[in-house]
Design a protein around this motif. Structure first.
Motif, PDB file in Angstrom:
ATOM      1  N   LEU A   1       0.764  -1.161  -0.123  1.00 38.07           N
ATOM      2  CA  LEU A   1      -0.058  -0.103   0.132  1.00 38.07           C
ATOM      3  C   LEU A   1       0.863   1.378   0.048  1.00 38.07           C
ATOM      4  O   LEU A   1       0.633   2.145  -0.769  1.00 38.07           O
ATOM      5  CB  LEU A   1      -0.916  -0.026   1.400  1.00 38.07           C
ATOM      6  N   ALA A   2       1.906   1.346   0.910  1.00 35.51           N
ATOM      7  CA  ALA A   2       2.834   2.560   0.996  1.00 35.51           C
ATOM      8  C   ALA A   2       3.368   2.524  -0.362  1.00 35.51           C
ATOM      9  O   ALA A   2       3.480   3.794  -1.153  1.00 35.51           O
ATOM     10  CB  ALA A   2       3.860   2.092   2.018  1.00 35.51           C
ATOM     11  N   ARG A   3       3.836   1.481  -0.990  1.00 35.59           N
ATOM     12  CA  ARG A   3       4.671   1.599  -2.235  1.00 35.59           C
ATOM     13  C   ARG A   3       3.655   2.328  -3.338  1.00 35.59           C
ATOM     14  O   ARG A   3       3.931   2.888  -4.187  1.00 35.59           O
ATOM     15  CB  ARG A   3       5.191   0.303  -2.802  1.00 35.59           C
ATOM     16  N   ASP A   4       2.454   1.685  -3.289  1.00 33.71           N
ATOM     17  CA  ASP A   4       1.501   2.095  -4.512  1.00 33.71           C
ATOM     18  C   ASP A   4       1.187   3.548  -4.314  1.00 33.71           C
ATOM     19  O   ASP A   4       0.923   4.107  -5.203  1.00 33.71           O
ATOM     20  CB  ASP A   4      -0.105   1.547  -4.195  1.00 33.71           C
ATOM     21  N   HIS A   5       1.438   4.214  -3.246  1.00 34.48           N
ATOM     22  CA  HIS A   5       0.977   5.589  -3.093  1.00 34.48           C
ATOM     23  C   HIS A   5       2.177   6.518  -2.933  1.00 34.48           C
ATOM     24  O   HIS A   5       2.325   7.804  -2.682  1.00 34.48           O
ATOM     25  CB  HIS A   5       0.150   5.932  -1.854  1.00 34.48           C
ATOM     26  N   GLY A   6       3.466   5.717  -2.983  1.00 33.17           N
ATOM     27  CA  GLY A   6       4.745   6.655  -3.154  1.00 33.17           C
ATOM     28  C   GLY A   6       4.980   7.079  -1.596  1.00 33.17           C
ATOM     29  O   GLY A   6       5.547   8.065  -1.438  1.00 33.17           O
ATOM     30  N   LEU A   7       4.720   6.453  -0.735  1.00 31.77           N
ATOM     31  CA  LEU A   7       4.836   6.790   0.598  1.00 31.77           C
ATOM     32  C   LEU A   7       6.189   5.784   1.327  1.00 31.77           C
ATOM     33  O   LEU A   7       6.138   4.714   0.937  1.00 31.77           O
ATOM     34  CB  LEU A   7       3.656   6.624   1.453  1.00 31.77           C
ATOM     35  N   ASP A   8       7.023   6.461   2.305  1.00 34.50           N
ATOM     36  CA  ASP A   8       7.854   5.841   3.101  1.00 34.50           C
ATOM     37  C   ASP A   8       7.029   4.903   3.899  1.00 34.50           C
ATOM     38  O   ASP A   8       5.921   5.413   4.596  1.00 34.50           O
ATOM     39  CB  ASP A   8       8.440   6.583   3.936  1.00 34.50           C
ATOM     40  N   PRO A   9       7.023   3.516   3.863  1.00 40.03           N
ATOM     41  CA  PRO A   9       6.254   2.903   4.623  1.00 40.03           C
ATOM     42  C   PRO A   9       6.228   3.011   6.213  1.00 40.03           C
ATOM     43  O   PRO A   9       5.193   2.809   6.860  1.00 40.03           O
ATOM     44  CB  PRO A   9       6.766   1.253   4.218  1.00 40.03           C
ATOM     45  N   ALA A  10       7.582   3.334   6.699  1.00 44.46           N
ATOM     46  CA  ALA A  10       7.453   3.853   8.006  1.00 44.46           C
ATOM     47  C   ALA A  10       6.646   5.049   8.400  1.00 44.46           C
ATOM     48  O   ALA A  10       5.724   4.926   9.271  1.00 44.46           O
ATOM     49  CB  ALA A  10       8.968   4.138   8.546  1.00 44.46           C
ATOM     50  N   GLN A  11       6.694   5.848   7.511  1.00 41.99           N
ATOM     51  CA  GLN A  11       5.776   7.047   7.643  1.00 41.99           C
ATOM     52  C   GLN A  11       4.153   6.923   7.488  1.00 41.99           C
ATOM     53  O   GLN A  11       3.414   7.407   8.015  1.00 41.99           O
ATOM     54  CB  GLN A  11       6.181   8.284   6.813  1.00 41.99           C
ATOM     55  N   LEU A  12       4.003   5.990   6.498  1.00 43.91           N
ATOM     56  CA  LEU A  12       2.595   5.586   6.439  1.00 43.91           C
ATOM     57  C   LEU A  12       2.061   4.930   7.820  1.00 43.91           C
ATOM     58  O   LEU A  12       1.147   5.210   8.250  1.00 43.91           O
ATOM     59  CB  LEU A  12       2.355   4.384   5.397  1.00 43.91           C
ATOM     60  N   ALA A  13       2.821   3.874   8.228  1.00 49.18           N
ATOM     61  CA  ALA A  13       2.370   3.262   9.348  1.00 49.18           C
ATOM     62  C   ALA A  13       2.309   4.154  10.654  1.00 49.18           C
ATOM     63  O   ALA A  13       1.406   4.136  11.497  1.00 49.18           O
ATOM     64  CB  ALA A  13       3.573   2.263   9.971  1.00 49.18           C
TER      65      ALA A  13
ATOM     66  N   ALA B   1      -0.546  13.415   5.883  1.00 50.81           N
ATOM     67  CA  ALA B   1      -1.889  13.091   5.930  1.00 50.81           C
ATOM     68  C   ALA B   1      -2.430  11.929   4.833  1.00 50.81           C
ATOM     69  O   ALA B   1      -1.688  11.571   4.069  1.00 50.81           O
ATOM     70  CB  ALA B   1      -2.443  14.428   5.292  1.00 50.81           C
ATOM     71  N   LEU B   2      -3.381  11.182   5.717  1.00 54.86           N
ATOM     72  CA  LEU B   2      -3.608   9.965   4.868  1.00 54.86           C
ATOM     73  C   LEU B   2      -5.163  10.310   3.916  1.00 54.86           C
ATOM     74  O   LEU B   2      -6.084  10.847   4.665  1.00 54.86           O
ATOM     75  CB  LEU B   2      -3.801   8.941   5.750  1.00 54.86           C
ATOM     76  N   SER B   3      -5.142   9.985   2.822  1.00 51.49           N
ATOM     77  CA  SER B   3      -6.183  10.370   2.139  1.00 51.49           C
ATOM     78  C   SER B   3      -7.327   9.363   2.343  1.00 51.49           C
ATOM     79  O   SER B   3      -7.122   8.258   3.016  1.00 51.49           O
ATOM     80  CB  SER B   3      -6.045  10.406   0.460  1.00 51.49           C
ATOM     81  N   SER B   4      -8.637   9.754   2.026  1.00 45.91           N
ATOM     82  CA  SER B   4      -9.787   8.521   2.364  1.00 45.91           C
ATOM     83  C   SER B   4      -9.512   7.488   1.593  1.00 45.91           C
ATOM     84  O   SER B   4      -9.862   6.250   2.049  1.00 45.91           O
ATOM     85  CB  SER B   4     -11.055   9.300   1.875  1.00 45.91           C
ATOM     86  N   GLU B   5      -8.880   7.453   0.501  1.00 45.13           N
ATOM     87  CA  GLU B   5      -8.479   6.236  -0.425  1.00 45.13           C
ATOM     88  C   GLU B   5      -7.615   5.227   0.421  1.00 45.13           C
ATOM     89  O   GLU B   5      -7.818   4.110   0.449  1.00 45.13           O
ATOM     90  CB  GLU B   5      -7.868   6.527  -1.675  1.00 45.13           C
ATOM     91  N   ILE B   6      -6.608   6.177   1.081  1.00 46.05           N
ATOM     92  CA  ILE B   6      -5.430   5.090   1.783  1.00 46.05           C
ATOM     93  C   ILE B   6      -6.418   4.734   2.935  1.00 46.05           C
ATOM     94  O   ILE B   6      -5.984   3.457   3.373  1.00 46.05           O
ATOM     95  CB  ILE B   6      -4.425   5.971   2.138  1.00 46.05           C
ATOM     96  N   GLU B   7      -7.017   5.497   3.629  1.00 45.67           N
ATOM     97  CA  GLU B   7      -7.796   5.109   4.948  1.00 45.67           C
ATOM     98  C   GLU B   7      -8.807   3.672   4.675  1.00 45.67           C
ATOM     99  O   GLU B   7      -8.509   2.674   5.241  1.00 45.67           O
ATOM    100  CB  GLU B   7      -8.520   6.008   5.413  1.00 45.67           C
ATOM    101  N   GLY B   8      -9.280   3.937   3.323  1.00 46.39           N
ATOM    102  CA  GLY B   8     -10.035   2.631   2.957  1.00 46.39           C
ATOM    103  C   GLY B   8      -9.276   1.437   2.779  1.00 46.39           C
ATOM    104  O   GLY B   8      -9.746   0.439   2.917  1.00 46.39           O
ATOM    105  N   ARG B   9      -8.362   1.470   2.244  1.00 46.67           N
ATOM    106  CA  ARG B   9      -7.502   0.505   1.979  1.00 46.67           C
ATOM    107  C   ARG B   9      -6.626  -0.047   3.033  1.00 46.67           C
ATOM    108  O   ARG B   9      -6.533  -1.245   3.142  1.00 46.67           O
ATOM    109  CB  ARG B   9      -6.188   0.820   0.900  1.00 46.67           C
ATOM    110  N   ILE B  10      -6.435   0.584   3.970  1.00 40.61           N
ATOM    111  CA  ILE B  10      -5.866   0.254   5.322  1.00 40.61           C
ATOM    112  C   ILE B  10      -6.981  -0.677   6.048  1.00 40.61           C
ATOM    113  O   ILE B  10      -6.686  -1.867   6.511  1.00 40.61           O
ATOM    114  CB  ILE B  10      -5.498   1.449   6.186  1.00 40.61           C
ATOM    115  N   ASP B  11      -8.156  -0.132   5.984  1.00 36.90           N
ATOM    116  CA  ASP B  11      -9.451  -0.808   6.748  1.00 36.90           C
ATOM    117  C   ASP B  11      -9.661  -2.319   5.968  1.00 36.90           C
ATOM    118  O   ASP B  11     -10.153  -3.102   6.463  1.00 36.90           O
ATOM    119  CB  ASP B  11     -10.591   0.008   6.812  1.00 36.90           C
TER     120      ASP B  11
END
Length: 348
Positions: free
Chosen positions: A282-294, A327-337
């Motif tokens: 998920l982090a890779r798909d959105h160009g985020l550092d995985p640590a910062q996503l978590a 900030a986490l978008s609604s799309e990212i929040e949805g994928r996390i859930d």
């Protein structure tokens, strides 16, 4: 930096809390000084430690982290700039924490000894937030499991007795506020109810594990955190490094905690690797550092007061503190859930 109120104290604490448990083992005093200097410059005003640190706990390094912090306070003259949290050990078999070599218990004699020693090591006359590191009673580690295999016993110091001791610490001016750690919903409410009905100092926070792969706090404790102003101080937000991707595919970086101590079994349970891979993807798909996503996930939960980050390098520290701006978008929040629904709490 962003700030939130600590319980009902009226005190603002930084959402990023500086964890310290590697200082005195993986990190030197020089490293610890550098981390505290940088964190303070970035607006972090909340530091967390414990009498038993550094980790892994052992007699040779016990108390070393508090001593490093105390030396920094003395060298920098910065005690008044920091909200300082430490912990007294719960019931356990470690006989090297007490002068009489007794196994640890949360009774008056041991708690008094522990507090006085922490104050001396930290070179301060008070602790801002004094926490019970884990319960006195028999419970699974973390006290919020997905499988319960403990037969509770009554051979413990009662919650009422523990509160009497802690209230005395507050009245004596040695402690400002109180907190729980590794506690259950039942335990949290018992402490809160007892203190309220008897007019004693109340618990202001609860420090439990919380991450993308361990959301058990949400089951019962999240509502308590919000309705009772018992905010979560989240520890292991990166699942001890697994959510950074450093161990993906069986990698074992030299100098990592797993390579040095092999104590990460909490995050190596069946199904944990599949969930971790999904979050890394998920982090890779959105160009985020995985640590910062978590970390951003934890930072943005409404029941979280502070996110306890830890680092062994300055690069890791800068990444962790920088997560406050993600900030986490609604799309990212949805994928996390959605991932959570498929791979629910594999590492409680």
């Amino acid at each position: 930096m962003k700030f939130r109120k600590l319980g009902r104290t009226g005190q603002d604490v930084s959402v990023i809390c500086l964890g310290t448990m590697t200082w005195g083992e993986q990190n030197s005093e020089t490293d610890g000084f550098a981390q505290m200097d940088y964190a303070l410059e970035q607006g972090v005003n909340f530091f967390d430690t414990a009498e038993m640190y550094a980790v892994p706990p052992r007699a040779e390094t016990q108390g070393s982290t508090e001593r490093i912090i105390g030396n920094w306070f003395k060298a920098r003259g910065s005690r008044d700039k920091v909200i300082l949290a430490t912990k007294v050990s719960g019931s356990g078999a470690s006989t090297w924490l007490r002068e009489d070599k007794a196994a640890t218990r949360l009774n008056r004699a041991q708690m008094t000894e522990a507090l006085d020693k922490s104050l001396k090591r930290l070179q301060t006359d008070h602790i801002d937030l004094y926490q019970l590191h884990w319960p006195e009673r028999s419970m699974p580690w973390g006290s919020n499991p997905t499988v319960f295999h403990v037969n509770p016993t009554d051979e413990t110091t009662s919650i009422a007795e523990q509160l009497d001791v802690l209230d005395g610490f507050v009245k004596a001016g040695k402690v400002r506020w109180l907190g729980l750690s590794n506690e259950s919903a039942w335990g949290a409410m018992r402490f809160l109810t007892d203190s309220e009905t008897r007019g004693l100092a109340r618990m202001q926070s609860i420090q439990n594990a919380y991450s993308l792969v361990n959301r058990t706090f949400e089951t019962a404790l999240a509502e308590i955190a919000m309705r009772e102003d018992l905010g979560l101080l989240a520890y292991s937000p990166l699942a001890q490094g697994y959510l950074t991707g450093k161990y993906q595919g069986g990698a074992l970086p030299a100098g990592s905690r797993k390579a040095l101590f092999n104590r990460l079994q909490r995050y190596e349970k069946p199904g944990a690797d599949i969930a971790i891979d999904a979050y890394l993807g998920l982090a890779r798909d959105h160009g985020l550092d995985p640590a910062q996503l978590a970390l951003a996930f934890v930072n943005t939960r409404p029941f979280v007061t502070a996110n306890i980050i830890g680092a062994t390098t300055m690069a890791q520290l800068k990444t962790a503190i920088g997560s406050i701006d993600i900030a986490l978008s609604s799309e990212i929040e949805g994928r996390i859930d959605a991932i959570h629904q498929l791979h629910m709490n594999p590492a409680p």
